[in-house]
Write an enzyme that holds these catalytic residues in place. Sequence first.
Site, short mmCIF file in Angstrom:
data_model
loop_
_atom_site.label_atom_id
_atom_site.label_comp_id
_atom_site.label_asym_id
_atom_site.label_seq_id
_atom_site.Cartn_x
_atom_site.Cartn_y
_atom_site.Cartn_z
N LYS A 172 43.83 153.11 43.45
CA LYS A 172 44.25 151.74 43.71
C LYS A 172 45.72 151.76 44.14
O LYS A 172 46.56 152.31 43.44
CB LYS A 172 44.10 150.88 42.45
N HIS A 173 45.99 151.20 45.30
CA HIS A 173 47.36 151.08 45.80
C HIS A 173 48.09 152.42 45.80
O HIS A 173 49.19 152.56 45.27
CB HIS A 173 48.12 150.00 45.03
N ASN A 211 58.12 157.54 39.53
CA ASN A 211 57.93 158.53 38.49
C ASN A 211 56.50 158.46 37.94
O ASN A 211 55.92 157.39 37.88
CB ASN A 211 58.92 158.32 37.35
N HIS A 234 56.12 160.02 47.25
CA HIS A 234 56.50 158.67 47.70
C HIS A 234 55.92 158.44 49.09
O HIS A 234 55.72 159.39 49.85
CB HIS A 234 58.02 158.52 47.75
#
Length: 393
Positions: free
Chosen positions: A66-67, A232, A393
Amino acid sequence: MKELALKYGCNPNQKPSRIYIEEGNLPIEVLNGKPGYINLLDALNSWQLVKELKAATGMPAAASFKHVSPAGAAIGMPLSDILKKTYFVNDIDFELTPLANAYARARGADRMCSYGDFCALSDTCDEATALLIKREVSDGVIAPGYTPEALKILKNKRKGTYNIIKIDPSYKPAPIEHKQVFGITFEQGRNEIRLDDPTLFEKIPTKAKHFTPEAIRDLTIALITLKYTQSNSVCYVKDGQAIGIGAGQQSRIHCTRLAGNKADEWWLRQCQKVLNLPFKDNIRRADRDNTINVYISDEYEDILQEGVWQKFFTKKPEPLTREERKEWIAKNTGVSLGSDAFFPFGDNIERAHKSGVEFIAQAGGSVRDDNVIDTCDKYGITMAFTGVRLFHH
């Protein structure tokens, strides 16, 4: 096919949108549905995760995304009767395959966050796995293939709009990757580090020095999961599956708490008081998930108050008190924990210990490593310094 046009990007106002490849053809084929921008981000990240889990363990793997972060990830270990009931697969009339077991674990670890997920399968989707996927609210699936029976089942999901993606398992991307932010192109070498290397667990600064084979397996799963989790990030793993993932937190202690709370919820769902909640027969799966989530929290009175409990239960359940929760959580043992970077303080270890953590793998290198080691020694925790950072990221 070199490109695939999309309806829009992350949001409806972000047009035009597409995915494309500069050399060769896209390694994916859309067999059904019209996946969106975020669907494809989840699909491609989750595929990498399950592919690496399969390579590292030799077992079928599944992930629920999810996301652009995993809500769950697991390998195909058999399910106990308690886990079958916890994951709502105790009522099926067919045999679970190893891939179906992996999917049930990945989806069942955090059912609240897996709602409306995109799932990934390391192996060809079989009929049993497709039947489990059919029961859940999900946006789509990516796998290297589908049996004819599985494809037929999935094509009928969501009134025929379910997103089904087939990926070429032999595809290998270029070693240099790019992304744009604010019109500026970033370039870096792909993170190709192998995390199934046993030497990662050889530097052990704690007094406790022994990792069980199961702990090595679970720590490997944790590290591979973290490789594809927004930083993180911290991941708790037990018995071949992630049971708590904390993603995208600016503070590592908040990551550890978030993931630990999820691990506690996973464990609390297996206590008899929760397993025996008197749900009405016609309650929807999502409503049952939400009700359990509230019931095992400090807000349990919200669903036990008059006029509310009648919507979900045939009779009013007794509350699960804070003392009962604490006593049950203390019974969870043998948990492994991975962190995508070093722990800066011993408070992370204190929190991890409360959720049954006995084995840890983290990068090491903090100026407070001594405090972290001392805290591990306080609880007899075995910890390895991997020397590897896994920011994503």
